[in-house]
Design a protein around this motif. Structure first.
Motif: not given
Length: 368
Positions: A71-73, A90-96, A121-131
């Motif tokens: 995982l890469v941040h 493209d390197a097969g590494v999931t990224v946040l 996969h790629v995910a976006t930081v939208f941390q307010h969804r997770f409270g």
């Protein structure tokens, strides 16, 4: 014990990277921060020393060539988000990736395409969804326990002075993709969209009120949702009394939260309609646990990686929010309502959030 310890790396060691490092540390044995990347080697080394990170690299390319990471941040300035995320995929590494995940819908669709051809996969930081309160509100809304959503207000009223915008990449369409709509209010209205579901129409305005920037410093929108609910969205960086506030008016209750950069349970209130006090039981029965913050989204990302699932917030989720932003700018700059799905590849607002150009652009050029 966790199924595995996920090897992680942080790219970009600016201020927000500290929140990511703290969240990885809070995950305990579930994650191991093995490397950091920054073009400023001294800053990268200082960050690594502070957080006990063994590996320091000058580029993502060098990192991926030397380290096996899960995982890469991505914590770089916005212009680098999509290209670096695609390199990870493209390197097969999931990224946040920190918000915004891209500078345009065109870049967002390039991310979607890169994810489709990758096993990562790629995910976006939208941390307010997770409270926990936001999770609960989405559940109660979906179950119609509060009745139909009727009206909502969403306000990100922040203050950023001229020194803040002295950083070269801030306040530019080319490097940030937009003003407070893109970089500040995005967290609040992403939460709004996650609760109220599909939006159908946006009518908006944007203005450059006080800051010597090329983007807006204020925007406002009227939004209609597929459910029939309507909402106002205000984004500002010229508001001395800062606040972040969301209000949802349902048939049976009003639900509100006011905070600044992250909420706790104590920041939420529920006001039932007389005779519908039973809605309070659905709120109070839940265990109040996490506030909003990177820690809880990263925990959810690690849960998904353990299961082999796409981590939240997915490309599809983030694209919906990015399309809303494009629609807001398109409506503000053309003076016309914009509908979901209207901004297609032949639309100027597909490739740039300022589309045909901000109304004040010619005035700025004349004053150079």
């Amino acid at each position: 014990m966790p199924a595995r310890t996920h090897r992680t790396a942080i790219v970009g060691t600016g201020a927000i990277a500290n929140a990511h490092a703290a969240a990885v540390r809070a995950a305990g044995d579930r994650a191991d921060l093995v490397a950091v990347v920054d073009i400023d080697r001294d800053r990268a080394r200082a960050f690594a020393d502070e957080h006990g990170v063994p590996g320091v690299y000058p580029s993502l390319t060098a990192l991926l060539a030397e380290e096996a990471v899960d995982l890469v941040h991505l914590c770089t300035p916005p212009r680098q988000h999509a290209p670096l995320a695609i390199e990870c995929l493209d390197a097969g590494v999931t990224v946040l990736v920190e918000k915004p995940p891209a500078l345009s819908l065109a870049e967002m669709d390039e991310l979607v395409a890169a994810e489709r051809r990758s096993n990562a996969h790629v995910a976006t930081v939208f941390q307010h969804r997770f409270g926990s309160a936001a999770v609960r509100l989405r559940r109660l809304t979906a179950a119609e326990q509060l009745g139909r959503p009727l009206l909502a207000t969403c306000a990100t009223l922040w203050y950023r002075d001229d020194d803040y915008f002295a950083v070269p990449w801030r306040g530019s369409w080319d490097s940030e993709g937009g003003g407070p709509t893109m970089g500040h209010g995005i967290h609040q209205f992403d939460l709004l969209l996650s609760v109220l579901g599909p939006w159908t129409e946006v009518r908006a305005l944007a203005a450059r009120q006080a800051r010597a920037v090329r983007t807006e410093d204020v925007s406002m929108a009227l939004v209609t949702f597929a459910s029939g609910a309507v909402a106002t969205v205000v984004n500002s960086v010229v508001s001395p009394r800062q606040t972040s506030a969301l209000r949802f008016d349902y048939e049976r209750a009003t639900v509100e939260v006011e905070h600044l950069y992250g909420y706790t349970e104590a920041d939420w209130t529920v006001t039932p309609v007389e005779g519908h006090e039973d809605v309070l039981s659905g709120w109070a029965d839940a265990e109040p646990s996490p506030p909003s913050g990177h820690q809880w989204q990263i925990r959810a990302v690690l849960d998904a990686l353990d299961r082999g699932d796409p981590p939240p917030v997915t490309c599809a989720d983030a694209r919906n929010t990015m399309e809303f932003i494009a629609a807001l700018y398109a409506s503000a700059f053309t003076g016309q309502p914009v509908y979901c799905g209207q901004i297609t590849p032949d639309n100027p607002f597909y490739r740039r959030m300022d589309g045909t150009g901000a109304p004040w652009a010619d005035v700025m050029e004349a004053g150079r």
